[in-house]
Design a protein around this motif. Structure first.
Motif, PDB file in Angstrom:
ATOM      1  N   ILE A  54       0.670  -1.363 -10.728  1.00  0.00           N
ATOM      2  CA  ILE A  54       0.380  -1.681  -9.373  1.00  0.00           C
ATOM      3  C   ILE A  54       1.281  -2.761  -8.856  1.00  0.00           C
ATOM      4  CG2 ILE A  54      -1.598  -2.479  -7.677  1.00  0.00           C
ATOM      5  CD1 ILE A  54      -3.645  -1.297  -9.893  1.00  0.00           C
ATOM      6  N   ASP A  55       1.855  -2.506  -7.708  1.00  0.00           N
ATOM      7  CA  ASP A  55       2.678  -3.612  -7.053  1.00  0.00           C
ATOM      8  C   ASP A  55       1.898  -4.173  -5.713  1.00  0.00           C
ATOM      9  OD1 ASP A  55       5.267  -3.057  -8.543  1.00  0.00           O
ATOM     10  OD2 ASP A  55       5.221  -1.116  -7.393  1.00  0.00           O
ATOM     11  N   ILE A  56       1.788  -5.696  -5.515  1.00  0.00           N
ATOM     12  CA  ILE A  56       1.305  -6.049  -4.734  1.00  0.00           C
ATOM     13  C   ILE A  56       2.206  -6.951  -3.840  1.00  0.00           C
ATOM     14  CG2 ILE A  56      -0.521  -8.136  -4.043  1.00  0.00           C
ATOM     15  CD1 ILE A  56      -1.946  -7.578  -6.848  1.00  0.00           C
ATOM     16  N   VAL A  57       2.314  -6.363  -2.736  1.00  0.00           N
ATOM     17  CA  VAL A  57       3.551  -7.070  -1.772  1.00  0.00           C
ATOM     18  C   VAL A  57       2.593  -7.847  -0.590  1.00  0.00           C
ATOM     19  CG1 VAL A  57       4.970  -5.279  -2.325  1.00  0.00           C
ATOM     20  CG2 VAL A  57       3.639  -5.075  -0.382  1.00  0.00           C
ATOM     21  N   PHE A  58       3.348  -8.776   0.002  1.00  0.00           N
ATOM     22  CA  PHE A  58       3.017  -9.517   1.481  1.00  0.00           C
ATOM     23  C   PHE A  58       4.258  -9.314   2.470  1.00  0.00           C
ATOM     24  CE2 PHE A  58       1.105 -11.307  -2.194  1.00  0.00           C
ATOM     25  CZ  PHE A  58      -0.042 -11.888  -2.134  1.00  0.00           C
TER      26      PHE A  58
END
Length: 201
Positions: A106-110
């Motif tokens: 899982i990638d968490i981007v802002f």
């Protein structure tokens, strides 16, 4: 159909839905009856330690707000604590860009989000259905959680609403749909959970 009968049918459907508090996105493995459903989920048997790693995408990890990272890690810990699943979510570290073609995770981007949107998430890459002892399923290769960049200043990340939104979006990243129940996978307006009991009351 009379109004009273219509209400009774709707009530029956909603009560029956409470049995299925959390259910995944599904694919139909057959084109005719009897239909075979293949849920989307990570193939834990193919992952070391049955662990899905999540990565926070940022160019400046040394400037990333510690309180925000703490909330992300606590939200992930909720899913690791679900009894009977064997699933573990672990922080894999910071990365400058999302991974492609790597181990499932899982990638968490802002980034900038539409007004009123705190975060959104879900699988971004899946593979063909495979068979397991529980029936066919569609392995998730990669998932993405997008969080509004307004939270990068560290403000408002301590609230219960923000925390429960992170838990909710990580649930989508694991392949879970919205639900009619008042658990964490319902929409924010119908959710009746707390930080102490984030999955369901």
């Amino acid at each position: 159909m009379t109004s009273r009968l219509a209400h009774a049918v709707l009530l029956g459907v909603l009560c029956a839905a409470r049995v299925l508090a959390y259910y995944p996105f599904v694919h139909y493995a057959t084109t005719g009856a009897p239909f075979t459903v293949a849920p989307e989920k990570f193939d834990l048997s193919a992952l070391p330690g049955r662990t899905v790693y999540y990565f926070v995408i940022t160019e400046n990890p040394e400037e990333f707000p510690a309180g925000l990272l703490s909330q992300i890690r606590l939200a992930a810990k909720i899913w690791s604590g679900v009894p009977g699943t064997g699933l573990r979510l672990e922080f894999g570290g910071f990365r400058s860009s999302a991974l492609e073609g790597a181990t499932p995770g899982i990638d968490i981007v802002f980034q900038e989000a539409p007004a009123g949107i705190v975060a959104m998430g879900g699988p971004t890459a899946v593979t063909e259905p495979i068979e397991s002892e529980d029936g066919p399923f569609v392995p998730i290769l990669r998932s993405l959680v997008v969080v509004s960049d307004q939270y990068l200043d560290g403000g408002q990340t301590h609230t219960d609403a923000f925390f429960l939104t992170l838990v909710h979006e990580l649930g989508h990243a694991l392949g879970l749909q919205h639900t009619f129940t008042s658990g964490v996978m319902s929409t924010a307006t119908t959710r009746a959970t707390t930080r102490a009991k984030p999955l369901a009351l």
